[in-house]
Each structure stands twice: as C-alpha cells, then as structure tokens.
Scaffold this motif. Structure first.
Motif, PDB file in Angstrom:
ATOM      1  N   VAL A  19       0.832  -1.210   0.000  1.00 14.65           N
ATOM      2  CA  VAL A  19       0.000   0.000   0.000  1.00 14.65           C
ATOM      3  C   VAL A  19       0.859   1.250   0.000  1.00 14.65           C
ATOM      4  O   VAL A  19       0.556   2.222  -0.708  1.00 14.65           O
ATOM      5  N   VAL A  20       1.941   1.244   0.740  1.00 23.37           N
ATOM      6  CA  VAL A  20       2.827   2.416   0.765  1.00 23.37           C
ATOM      7  C   VAL A  20       3.484   2.612  -0.601  1.00 23.37           C
ATOM      8  O   VAL A  20       3.600   3.747  -1.088  1.00 23.37           O
ATOM      9  N   LEU A  21       3.881   1.539  -1.237  1.00 23.02           N
ATOM     10  CA  LEU A  21       4.515   1.672  -2.554  1.00 23.02           C
ATOM     11  C   LEU A  21       3.525   2.086  -3.640  1.00 23.02           C
ATOM     12  O   LEU A  21       3.931   2.686  -4.644  1.00 23.02           O
ATOM     13  N   LEU A  22       2.257   1.802  -3.468  1.00 22.66           N
ATOM     14  CA  LEU A  22       1.254   2.184  -4.458  1.00 22.66           C
ATOM     15  C   LEU A  22       0.834   3.647  -4.354  1.00 22.66           C
ATOM     16  O   LEU A  22       0.239   4.185  -5.276  1.00 22.66           O
ATOM     17  N   GLN A  23       1.150   4.300  -3.255  1.00 23.30           N
ATOM     18  CA  GLN A  23       0.750   5.691  -3.086  1.00 23.30           C
ATOM     19  C   GLN A  23       1.560   6.590  -4.005  1.00 23.30           C
ATOM     20  O   GLN A  23       2.742   6.354  -4.259  1.00 23.30           O
ATOM     21  N   LEU A  50      -8.649   7.661  -4.874  1.00 22.76           N
ATOM     22  CA  LEU A  50      -7.793   6.528  -4.545  1.00 22.76           C
ATOM     23  C   LEU A  50      -6.727   6.885  -3.520  1.00 22.76           C
ATOM     24  O   LEU A  50      -6.369   6.066  -2.677  1.00 22.76           O
ATOM     25  N   ASP A  51      -6.237   8.120  -3.567  1.00 21.71           N
ATOM     26  CA  ASP A  51      -5.235   8.544  -2.578  1.00 21.71           C
ATOM     27  C   ASP A  51      -5.813   8.524  -1.172  1.00 21.71           C
ATOM     28  O   ASP A  51      -5.123   8.149  -0.214  1.00 21.71           O
ATOM     29  N   PHE A  54      -6.007   4.862  -0.055  1.00 20.88           N
ATOM     30  CA  PHE A  54      -4.673   4.377   0.312  1.00 20.88           C
ATOM     31  C   PHE A  54      -4.219   4.963   1.645  1.00 20.88           C
ATOM     32  O   PHE A  54      -3.589   4.284   2.453  1.00 20.88           O
ATOM     33  N   GLN A  55      -4.546   6.216   1.897  1.00 23.30           N
ATOM     34  CA  GLN A  55      -4.154   6.847   3.155  1.00 23.30           C
ATOM     35  C   GLN A  55      -4.842   6.180   4.344  1.00 23.30           C
ATOM     36  O   GLN A  55      -4.208   5.874   5.352  1.00 23.30           O
ATOM     37  N   ARG A  56      -6.127   5.915   4.208  1.00 23.59           N
ATOM     38  CA  ARG A  56      -6.862   5.284   5.306  1.00 23.59           C
ATOM     39  C   ARG A  56      -6.433   3.835   5.512  1.00 23.59           C
ATOM     40  O   ARG A  56      -6.325   3.375   6.657  1.00 23.59           O
ATOM     41  N   VAL A  57      -6.195   3.113   4.422  1.00 21.04           N
ATOM     42  CA  VAL A  57      -5.737   1.729   4.541  1.00 21.04           C
ATOM     43  C   VAL A  57      -4.363   1.680   5.192  1.00 21.04           C
ATOM     44  O   VAL A  57      -4.084   0.799   6.010  1.00 21.04           O
TER      45      VAL A  57
END
Length: 75
Positions: A19-23, A50-51, A54-57
C-alpha cells in the motif's frame, strides 16, 4: 497462538509495504525537494479518490502492525 500471530504479522507487513509503494508521491521534482512538505502542512489540499483510500488503509494497517508486533513480543 504464536504461529497465528506471526502469520498475521507477516500478512499485514506485506500489505503495508504494498500500500505504501502504491501511493503517489506528494512532491515530485526539484520544487518539491526545496519546499519540502510545507505545502502539505499549511495547504488546504485534501486527498481525494484513490489517494484517500490508500491513506486510510495505510493508517489501519500500521495500527494493526504495531498491535500485532506488541502482541507477538508479549507471548
């Protein structure tokens, strides 16, 4: 119980890395390197779409990671 916690910790760790790499990057280029995160700190920009997901996940997975890491060390 220890094996179950270790397995969950491994799954959460891999998911957190993905998830961090997808941000997307918040500041790209030379102007982002010079100004740093000031525009994020003082700006009115809010994450959308989507950002935001990703932030919440990332927040949920990081809390799970710390809780599981502490639980593994206590057992």
């Amino acid at each position: 119980m220890h094996t179950l916690l270790m397995t969950l910790l491994l799954i959460v760790s891999v998911a957190l890395i993905v998830v961090v790499l997808l941000q997307s990057g918040k500041s790209a280029g030379l102007s982002g390197a010079i100004s740093g995160g000031a525009e994020q700190l003082f700006g009115k920009q809010k994450a959308r779409g989507l950002d935001l997901v990703f932030q919440r996940v990332t927040i949920v997975l990081s809390i799970l990671f710390f809780v599981l890491a502490i639980a593994v060390t206590k057992i």
